[in-house]
Design a protein around this motif. Structure first.
Motif, mmCIF file in Angstrom:
data_model
loop_
_atom_site.group_PDB
_atom_site.id
_atom_site.type_symbol
_atom_site.label_atom_id
_atom_site.label_comp_id
_atom_site.label_asym_id
_atom_site.label_seq_id
_atom_site.Cartn_x
_atom_site.Cartn_y
_atom_site.Cartn_z
ATOM 1 N N GLY A 1 -44.304 40.823 25.544
ATOM 2 C CA GLY A 1 -43.678 42.135 25.442
ATOM 3 C C GLY A 1 -44.457 42.989 24.465
ATOM 4 O O GLY A 1 -45.655 42.769 24.250
ATOM 5 N N VAL A 2 -43.780 43.951 23.873
ATOM 6 C CA VAL A 2 -44.412 44.810 22.877
ATOM 7 C C VAL A 2 -43.956 44.344 21.499
ATOM 8 O O VAL A 2 -42.982 43.595 21.373
ATOM 9 C CB VAL A 2 -44.035 46.286 23.114
ATOM 10 N N PRO A 3 -44.656 44.744 20.436
ATOM 11 C CA PRO A 3 -44.243 44.314 19.104
ATOM 12 C C PRO A 3 -42.788 44.671 18.815
ATOM 13 O O PRO A 3 -42.360 45.813 19.004
ATOM 14 C CB PRO A 3 -45.207 45.072 18.185
ATOM 15 N N GLY A 4 -42.036 43.676 18.403
ATOM 16 C CA GLY A 4 -40.642 43.894 18.064
ATOM 17 C C GLY A 4 -39.657 43.588 19.159
ATOM 18 O O GLY A 4 -38.465 43.401 18.891
ATOM 19 N N ILE A 5 -40.128 43.564 20.417
ATOM 20 C CA ILE A 5 -39.193 43.241 21.498
ATOM 21 C C ILE A 5 -39.932 42.662 22.697
ATOM 22 O O ILE A 5 -40.930 43.217 23.171
ATOM 23 C CB ILE A 5 -38.355 44.455 21.910
ATOM 24 N N PHE A 6 -39.444 41.517 23.136
ATOM 25 C CA PHE A 6 -39.942 40.907 24.366
ATOM 26 C C PHE A 6 -39.278 41.598 25.552
ATOM 27 O O PHE A 6 -39.939 42.245 26.353
ATOM 28 C CB PHE A 6 -39.626 39.407 24.345
ATOM 29 N N ALA B 1 -46.683 34.097 13.327
ATOM 30 C CA ALA B 1 -46.658 35.454 12.796
ATOM 31 C C ALA B 1 -46.641 36.443 13.963
ATOM 32 O O ALA B 1 -47.225 36.165 15.020
ATOM 33 C CB ALA B 1 -47.875 35.700 11.912
ATOM 34 N N PRO B 2 -45.971 37.583 13.811
ATOM 35 C CA PRO B 2 -45.864 38.523 14.933
ATOM 36 C C PRO B 2 -47.196 38.904 15.569
ATOM 37 O O PRO B 2 -47.288 39.042 16.792
ATOM 38 C CB PRO B 2 -45.176 39.734 14.300
ATOM 39 N N ASP B 3 -48.227 39.063 14.753
ATOM 40 C CA ASP B 3 -49.512 39.476 15.304
ATOM 41 C C ASP B 3 -50.336 38.317 15.846
ATOM 42 O O ASP B 3 -51.468 38.513 16.306
ATOM 43 C CB ASP B 3 -50.329 40.247 14.260
ATOM 44 N N GLU B 4 -49.788 37.121 15.823
ATOM 45 C CA GLU B 4 -50.511 35.949 16.313
ATOM 46 C C GLU B 4 -49.861 35.310 17.533
ATOM 47 O O GLU B 4 -50.356 34.304 18.047
ATOM 48 C CB GLU B 4 -50.615 34.899 15.194
ATOM 49 N N VAL B 5 -48.762 35.895 18.002
ATOM 50 C CA VAL B 5 -47.993 35.244 19.070
ATOM 51 C C VAL B 5 -48.811 35.140 20.353
ATOM 52 O O VAL B 5 -48.860 34.073 20.991
ATOM 53 C CB VAL B 5 -46.677 36.010 19.307
ATOM 54 N N VAL B 6 -49.451 36.206 20.770
ATOM 55 C CA VAL B 6 -50.233 36.161 22.015
ATOM 56 C C VAL B 6 -51.426 35.222 21.872
ATOM 57 O O VAL B 6 -51.738 34.452 22.789
ATOM 58 C CB VAL B 6 -50.684 37.577 22.425
ATOM 59 N N ALA B 7 -52.094 35.261 20.720
ATOM 60 C CA ALA B 7 -53.233 34.366 20.496
ATOM 61 C C ALA B 7 -52.800 32.903 20.549
ATOM 62 O O ALA B 7 -53.502 32.049 21.109
ATOM 63 C CB ALA B 7 -53.899 34.677 19.159
ATOM 64 N N ARG B 8 -51.650 32.603 19.975
ATOM 65 C CA ARG B 8 -51.140 31.229 20.016
ATOM 66 C C ARG B 8 -50.791 30.826 21.447
ATOM 67 O O ARG B 8 -50.992 29.683 21.847
ATOM 68 C CB ARG B 8 -49.911 31.080 19.124
ATOM 69 N N ALA B 9 -50.264 31.768 22.227
ATOM 70 C CA ALA B 9 -49.966 31.481 23.633
ATOM 71 C C ALA B 9 -51.245 31.171 24.400
ATOM 72 O O ALA B 9 -51.297 30.229 25.211
ATOM 73 C CB ALA B 9 -49.232 32.663 24.262
ATOM 74 N N ALA C 1 -44.870 34.612 25.187
ATOM 75 C CA ALA C 1 -45.242 35.082 23.846
ATOM 76 C C ALA C 1 -44.184 36.093 23.423
ATOM 77 O O ALA C 1 -44.228 37.265 23.802
ATOM 78 C CB ALA C 1 -46.628 35.712 23.865
ATOM 79 N N ILE C 2 -43.199 35.637 22.645
ATOM 80 C CA ILE C 2 -42.005 36.414 22.343
ATOM 81 C C ILE C 2 -42.203 37.099 20.993
ATOM 82 O O ILE C 2 -42.006 36.507 19.933
ATOM 83 C CB ILE C 2 -40.764 35.505 22.333
#
Length: 273
Positions: A51-56, A179-187, A97-98
């Protein structure tokens, strides 16, 4: 709508991008259904759903549904059930990636994924349909039971409660926090670790492990769409949904249109299903 973002040759990201709360209208659902179909046809080996930062996602677009006629409601829920089936039968692993609030139908999307990574923060996640008078059918409840067990699913569903990320991790609703800015990278890293395994063994083992979910959605025509739509259009359900729609409109008309995604309580008011 959604943004389609390639991550190299084998992985693609489907990013929900419908501000302010990423509610899914029928066009978004059709786009997701098409994106999953195209990914399978193109031989993609992994999908990130974000999703976008702050909300999936805050779930369904309840205001649009209440403004539509019975045919529009049937079309909408047909797309929801079809999307669930596509994800249940997806030939490739999907990682959610939530990056923030993940409510109701947004949580269903996450549950049909193979793995869920959630951002640390003041977010809420859960299935709060009961608070808007909506009863989830067993095929959807199954996805939650697979994650948190029968008793945990019962308590979450009956109360319609939302969990913070730490509690969601403890119960198994999500698999990892970042961390919020790492969610997509972790996915992406999670998918790459799966793709590094012997492919035939990984996919066949995955198929066995997900057999219960696959079997529940194997026959799309047998899914309880008609019964669900009838219940959704029932006067008591419509009255409860209109109360929720009124709360959404008040939030969106306020001085801060993003207030509905500021904390779990706000997300609970943002969407019923």
């Amino acid at each position: 709508m959604i943004d389609i973002i390639p991550h190299g040759e084998h992985i693609v990201e489907f990013r929900l991008a419908a501000p302010p709360v990423n509610a899914m209208d029928v066009a978004s659902l059709r786009a997701l259904n098409g994106a999953f179909s195209d990914a399978a046809a193109a031989g993609r080996q992994g999908v990130i759903l974000s999703g976008v930062p702050g909300i999936f996602s805050s779930g369904i677009d309840v205001i649009a549904l209440l403004d539509g006629d019975a045919a529009a409601v049937r079309d909408y829920w047909t797309e929801v059930f079809t999307l669930a089936a596509r994800m249940a039968l997806a030939p490739m692993p999907v990682v959610a990636a939530i990056g923030g609030h993940c409510v109701a139908a947004g949580t269903l999307l996450a549950l049909f994924s193979d793995y869920r990574i959630m951002a640390r923060g003041d977010w809420g996640i859960g299935l709060n349909e009961v608070r808007a008078g909506v009863t989830l059918p067993d095929c959807f409840q199954l996805a939650l039971r697979r994650a948190v067990g029968p008793l945990g699913a019962e308590r979450m569903l009956v109360s319609g409660s939302l969990l913070d990320p730490a509690r969601a991790l403890a119960l198994g609703l999500v698999d990892e926090l970042a961390a919020p800015d790492e969610v997509v990278a972790r996915a992406r890293d999670k998918l790459l670790s799966l793709l590094a395994l012997p492919r035939h063994a990984m996919l066949s083992t995955r198929a066995i492990a997900r057999a219960d979910l696959r079997d529940a959605f194997a026959d799309v025509d047998a899914l309880p769409v008609a019964a669900f739509v009838d219940a959704f259009l029932e006067p008591r359900t419509q009255a409860a949904l209109r109360q929720v729609a009124g709360a959404i409109k008040r939030k969106l008309q306020g001085p801060r249109p993003d207030a509905g995604v500021a904390r779990p309580a706000g997300a609970a008011a943002a969407i019923p299903a």
